[in-house]
Write a protein that holds these residues in place. Structure first.
Motif, PDB file in Angstrom:
ATOM      1  N   ALA A  20       0.836  -1.204   0.000  1.00 58.42           N
ATOM      2  CA  ALA A  20       0.000   0.000   0.000  1.00 58.42           C
ATOM      3  C   ALA A  20       0.871   1.254   0.000  1.00 58.42           C
ATOM      4  O   ALA A  20       0.559   2.226  -0.697  1.00 58.42           O
ATOM      5  N   THR A  36       0.165   3.561  -3.222  1.00 54.97           N
ATOM      6  CA  THR A  36      -0.763   4.671  -3.039  1.00 54.97           C
ATOM      7  C   THR A  36      -0.196   5.992  -3.567  1.00 54.97           C
ATOM      8  O   THR A  36       0.971   6.308  -3.323  1.00 54.97           O
ATOM      9  N   ASP A  81      -1.611   8.639  -2.440  1.00 59.02           N
ATOM     10  CA  ASP A  81      -2.023   9.485  -1.321  1.00 59.02           C
ATOM     11  C   ASP A  81      -0.862   9.664  -0.347  1.00 59.02           C
ATOM     12  O   ASP A  81      -0.489   8.731   0.374  1.00 59.02           O
ATOM     13  N   GLY A 125       1.694   5.356  -7.985  1.00 63.73           N
ATOM     14  CA  GLY A 125       2.079   5.512  -6.589  1.00 63.73           C
ATOM     15  C   GLY A 125       3.520   5.940  -6.411  1.00 63.73           C
ATOM     16  O   GLY A 125       3.852   6.651  -5.460  1.00 63.73           O
TER      17      GLY A 125
END
Length: 76
Positions: free
Chosen positions: A7, A11, A13, A48
């Motif tokens: 992750a 990601t 984010d 990402g």
């Protein structure tokens, strides 16, 4: 932990990435050939790995770079 590492790299984010860095007290981030092969951009989603370039100098800084590998030091 494997899922959290996946992750972290996948990601786009930055807040999720920063949470991971804090949780595991990460000091260095490696983005090399292995990471580019394991965490490639997925179609129709943001890349990402691009967050590392985007937030360089804000959350981490390049301490090593060659044509295949970049190592970032996390800015605390």
């Amino acid at each position: 932990r494997v899922n959290e590492v996946n992750a972290f790299y996948n990601t786009p984010d930055v807040q999720i990435a920063l949470g991971f860095l804090k949780k595991y007290d990460v000091k260095y981030i490696v983005v090399g050939q292995l990471e580019r092969n394991v965490y490639p951009p997925i179609s129709d989603t943001p890349d990402g790995l691009e967050k590392f370039k985007r937030y360089e100098g804000v959350h981490w800084q390049v301490i090593y770079n060659d044509e295949d590998t970049t190592i970032y030091e996390v800015i605390k």
